[in-house]
Write a protein that holds these residues in place. Structure first.
Motif, PDB file in Angstrom:
ATOM      1  N   LEU A 202       0.833  -1.208   0.000  1.00 22.23           N
ATOM      2  CA  LEU A 202       0.000   0.000   0.000  1.00 22.23           C
ATOM      3  C   LEU A 202       0.864   1.253   0.000  1.00 22.23           C
ATOM      4  CD1 LEU A 202      -2.805  -0.930   2.565  1.00 22.23           C
ATOM      5  CD2 LEU A 202      -2.942  -0.957   0.074  1.00 22.23           C
ATOM      6  N   LEU A 203       1.914   1.227   0.783  1.00 25.02           N
ATOM      7  CA  LEU A 203       2.798   2.401   0.835  1.00 25.02           C
ATOM      8  C   LEU A 203       3.454   2.643  -0.523  1.00 25.02           C
ATOM      9  CD1 LEU A 203       4.523   1.812   4.299  1.00 25.02           C
ATOM     10  CD2 LEU A 203       2.575   3.308   3.777  1.00 25.02           C
ATOM     11  N   GLU A 204       3.831   1.585  -1.216  1.00 20.64           N
ATOM     12  CA  GLU A 204       4.459   1.738  -2.525  1.00 20.64           C
ATOM     13  C   GLU A 204       3.490   2.331  -3.544  1.00 20.64           C
ATOM     14  OE1 GLU A 204       5.917  -2.052  -3.621  1.00 20.64           O
ATOM     15  OE2 GLU A 204       7.482  -2.116  -2.080  1.00 20.64           O
ATOM     16  N   LEU A 205       2.196   1.992  -3.419  1.00 23.01           N
ATOM     17  CA  LEU A 205       1.208   2.513  -4.368  1.00 23.01           C
ATOM     18  C   LEU A 205       1.192   4.045  -4.357  1.00 23.01           C
ATOM     19  CD1 LEU A 205      -1.899   0.135  -3.931  1.00 23.01           C
ATOM     20  CD2 LEU A 205      -0.336   0.262  -5.872  1.00 23.01           C
ATOM     21  N   TYR A 206       1.461   4.646  -3.211  1.00 26.37           N
ATOM     22  CA  TYR A 206       1.407   6.106  -3.086  1.00 26.37           C
ATOM     23  C   TYR A 206       2.786   6.704  -2.851  1.00 26.37           C
ATOM     24  CZ  TYR A 206      -3.614   5.930  -3.252  1.00 26.37           C
ATOM     25  OH  TYR A 206      -4.913   5.770  -3.688  1.00 26.37           O
TER      26      TYR A 206
ATOM     27  N   GLU B 148      -8.426   6.817   0.415  1.00 24.97           N
ATOM     28  CA  GLU B 148      -8.107   6.459  -0.964  1.00 24.97           C
ATOM     29  C   GLU B 148      -8.625   5.054  -1.322  1.00 24.97           C
ATOM     30  OE1 GLU B 148      -5.957   6.943   1.423  1.00 24.97           O
ATOM     31  OE2 GLU B 148      -4.852   8.806   1.083  1.00 24.97           O
ATOM     32  N   ALA B 149      -9.609   4.532  -0.565  1.00 26.33           N
ATOM     33  CA  ALA B 149     -10.036   3.138  -0.730  1.00 26.33           C
ATOM     34  C   ALA B 149     -10.456   2.818  -2.162  1.00 26.33           C
ATOM     35  CB  ALA B 149     -11.179   2.834   0.240  1.00 26.33           C
ATOM     36  N   LYS B 150     -11.268   3.690  -2.771  1.00 25.53           N
ATOM     37  CA  LYS B 150     -11.736   3.427  -4.134  1.00 25.53           C
ATOM     38  C   LYS B 150     -10.578   3.418  -5.119  1.00 25.53           C
ATOM     39  CE  LYS B 150     -16.248   3.128  -3.547  1.00 25.53           C
ATOM     40  NZ  LYS B 150     -17.013   1.909  -3.925  1.00 25.53           N
ATOM     41  N   ALA B 151      -9.660   4.357  -4.940  1.00 23.04           N
ATOM     42  CA  ALA B 151      -8.516   4.427  -5.848  1.00 23.04           C
ATOM     43  C   ALA B 151      -7.617   3.202  -5.676  1.00 23.04           C
ATOM     44  CB  ALA B 151      -7.731   5.711  -5.609  1.00 23.04           C
ATOM     45  N   ILE B 152      -7.434   2.774  -4.429  1.00 21.14           N
ATOM     46  CA  ILE B 152      -6.587   1.605  -4.179  1.00 21.14           C
ATOM     47  C   ILE B 152      -7.218   0.351  -4.792  1.00 21.14           C
ATOM     48  CG2 ILE B 152      -5.698   0.097  -2.357  1.00 21.14           C
ATOM     49  CD1 ILE B 152      -5.363   2.561  -0.610  1.00 21.14           C
ATOM     50  N   GLU B 153      -8.524   0.249  -4.702  1.00 24.57           N
ATOM     51  CA  GLU B 153      -9.210  -0.905  -5.299  1.00 24.57           C
ATOM     52  C   GLU B 153      -8.935  -0.984  -6.794  1.00 24.57           C
ATOM     53  OE1 GLU B 153     -13.673  -2.918  -5.487  1.00 24.57           O
ATOM     54  OE2 GLU B 153     -13.460  -0.789  -4.986  1.00 24.57           O
ATOM     55  N   ARG B 154      -8.929   0.184  -7.435  1.00 22.99           N
ATOM     56  CA  ARG B 154      -8.678   0.192  -8.875  1.00 22.99           C
ATOM     57  C   ARG B 154      -7.209  -0.068  -9.189  1.00 22.99           C
ATOM     58  NH1 ARG B 154     -11.379   1.668 -13.301  1.00 22.99           N
ATOM     59  NH2 ARG B 154     -13.163   2.263 -12.026  1.00 22.99           N
TER      60      ARG B 154
ATOM     61  N   THR C 287      -7.508  -6.037  -3.924  1.00 24.11           N
ATOM     62  CA  THR C 287      -7.822  -5.164  -2.795  1.00 24.11           C
ATOM     63  C   THR C 287      -9.180  -4.528  -3.065  1.00 24.11           C
ATOM     64  OG1 THR C 287      -5.470  -4.684  -2.512  1.00 24.11           O
ATOM     65  CG2 THR C 287      -7.033  -3.231  -1.403  1.00 24.11           C
ATOM     66  N   PHE C 288     -10.021  -4.484  -2.043  1.00 25.44           N
ATOM     67  CA  PHE C 288     -11.396  -4.036  -2.234  1.00 25.44           C
ATOM     68  C   PHE C 288     -11.729  -2.910  -1.261  1.00 25.44           C
ATOM     69  CE2 PHE C 288     -11.017  -8.475  -3.365  1.00 25.44           C
ATOM     70  CZ  PHE C 288     -11.613  -8.536  -4.611  1.00 25.44           C
ATOM     71  N   ALA C 289     -12.516  -1.966  -1.741  1.00 26.06           N
ATOM     72  CA  ALA C 289     -13.012  -0.904  -0.866  1.00 26.06           C
ATOM     73  C   ALA C 289     -14.071  -1.495   0.052  1.00 26.06           C
ATOM     74  CB  ALA C 289     -13.598   0.225  -1.705  1.00 26.06           C
ATOM     75  N   GLU C 290     -13.919  -1.234   1.350  1.00 29.47           N
ATOM     76  CA  GLU C 290     -14.844  -1.780   2.345  1.00 29.47           C
ATOM     77  C   GLU C 290     -15.369  -0.645   3.213  1.00 29.47           C
ATOM     78  OE1 GLU C 290     -15.928  -4.784   2.617  1.00 29.47           O
ATOM     79  OE2 GLU C 290     -14.483  -6.120   1.614  1.00 29.47           O
TER      80      GLU C 290
END
Length: 475
Positions: A174-178, A240-246, A251-254
């Motif tokens: 997750l940290l790498e994604l951002y 950023e849940a929706k963005a991370i899901e994409r 990984t899913f937005a919950e």
């Protein structure tokens, strides 16, 4: 003349009795009927035997992590449920050293079932059967914490709760994604039984990352007790849940419902967005549709028996049957989930194909046996008309009634053969009209010859008394 006619009538009566009651060789028609019945009987027996053999329980091997883990517990319960509710299916559980090894062995095609968390590498042949559990990421902090988002973790001391390295690996992903650098950040993985109040105490960690099953959070009272001991703690959203899901498949937005962790104090005080992972039961794509359909039925009909102590799998959900799902659903599971209604041919196609296959083989054997061995080649009626004519050629040479009676017996014998043969198939009706004409011709000739000899005998009998009278007159 009268005695000759009576003899013919008696011959015809005996012929009729022979046709109806004599024990004759088995004719072609009887053989055909018998072979047809045998084909049907043997086909039915063969199909029944094949179905009985195929009906033996199908055993599906389920590879899981170490014994005592949540995967092994669920697999054991699934095996028990299947054994109690199905005659044709069994689940055999194989434990490994860890979840990664189990998934690796499943990926090699050695097993039929496995459980995976969606942050793991999905084997190519894995097909989803059911969603067993949702795990959500909890970003906890001490009361008054200034950490409000992932970006605020730069340079902070973070504890990751997990039984192995998977949770820490997911957090670092997750940290790498951002592009959040871990330089200067302290990340430590701690066992699940670690006391949270010590981690969130003053001078402790700036944040605690826990990835927990919703089933466990819903029934767990430790967060409510923690809030009371610490006079509260913070639970921060992942905005950023929706963005991370994409950005991150698997990984899913919950959403965490208000008050789920603690009712008093209310934590969270409102519905909170976060991210999560899913535990999915997967099957090999080569596993038969019927087997997976039966397995899915057993799972969803016995969900309560599969739940693990309010910690895991308390709300099993159907697999995503969309074509763009993270893990494509197995056709057998999709068939059950979508409640597809099978047609008669779909439901019994295996029996029909098996019946046609067995029937064609058995019928071919009997056809070959009949054609090469048992079949009686029928005599054409026109061939027997020649025998009738040959008998008739001896009529003119007969000089006595006894000789004509012998010819009559021979003629009636030929007629008897034709009548019996037409019934049992040993004589064909080819040339039957010609036989009838020949028989009637010879019969008429025989009658005329009998009349001729009878008149001749009558004349001789009448002449003898007259000659005797003339001889005695001169005396």
């Amino acid at each position: 003349m009268g005695s000759f006619t009576g003899r013919r009538a008696a011959m015809l009566i005996s012929t009729s009795k022979a046709i109806g009651g004599a024990r004759a060789p088995m004719g072609n028609r009887t053989q055909i009927v018998l072979f047809t019945l045998l084909t049907l009987i043997l086909t039915a027996v063969s199909v029944w035997a094949a179905r009985a053999w195929l009906g033996y329980p199908t055993t599906v091997t389920f590879v899981v992590g170490p014994e005592g883990g949540v995967e092994a517990k669920f697999a054991a319960r699934l095996a028990a449920v299947v054994a109690d509710n199905s005659r044709n299916l069994r689940v055999s559980v194989v434990s490994t050293q860890d979840a990664a090894q189990a998934l690796t062995r499943f990926g090699r095609g050695q097993f039929g079932l496995a459980m995976l968390r969606t942050d793991a590498k999905v084997p190519n042949h894995a097909r989803a059967v059911a969603i067993l559990e949702h795990e959500v990421l909890l970003m906890l902090g001490p009361k008054g914490s200034k950490v409000k988002a992932l970006a605020d973790l730069r340079g902070k001391k973070v504890a990751v709760i997990g039984a192995d390295s998977r949770s820490e690996g997911f957090f670092r992903h997750l940290l790498e994604l951002y592009d959040i650098s871990t330089n200067g950040m302290v990340i430590e993985t701690l066992p699940p039984e670690t006391a949270l109040d010590k981690l969130l105490a003053p001078g402790g960690y700036n944040a605690v990352i826990a990835i927990e099953p919703l089933s466990k959070i819903s029934a767990d009272k430790r967060y409510e007790e923690l809030a009371k001991r610490l006079n509260g703690f913070t639970l921060e959203p992942i905005g950023e849940a929706k963005a991370i899901e994409r950005k991150s498949p698997g990984t899913f937005a919950e959403s965490i419902d208000a008050g789920l962790l603690s009712a008093a104090p209310r934590i969270p005080d409102d519905d909170l967005d976060t991210i999560g992972l899913q535990w999915i039961l997967v099957a090999r794509d080569k596993l038969s549709e019927a087997t997976v359909t039966d397995l899915a039925r057993l799972i969803f009909e016995n969900k309560a028996d599969l739940a693990i102590d309010n910690q895991f799998a308390t709300k099993i959900e159907p697999a995503d049957t969309d074509k763009d799902a993270f893990i494509v659903a197995h056709q057998g599971a999709a068939q059950y989930i979508n409640d597809d209604t099978k047609t008669f041919l779909d439901r019994y196609s295996d029996i029909l194909y098996l019946t046609m296959g067995c029937g064609s083989i058995i019928a071919s054997i009997f056809v070959g046996l009949y054609s090469a061995v048992t079949r009686i080649r029928p005599t054409r009626a026109i061939e027997l008309s020649t025998a009738v004519i040959e008998v008739g050629e001896r009529i003119d040479d007969a000089a006595s009634i006894e000789a004509l009676e012998a010819i009559q017996d021979e003629l009636e014998g030929i007629l008897k053969r034709v009548l019996v043969g037409l019934k049992d198939g040993s004589v064909s009706d080819d040339g039957l009209d010609a036989f009838r004409l020949a028989y009637e011709l010879v019969r008429d000739s025989l009658d005329m010859r009998v009349q001729s000899l009878t008149r001749r005998a009558d004349r001789k009998g009448a002449a003898i008394p007259g000659n005797a009278g003339q001889a005695s007159a001169p005396a």
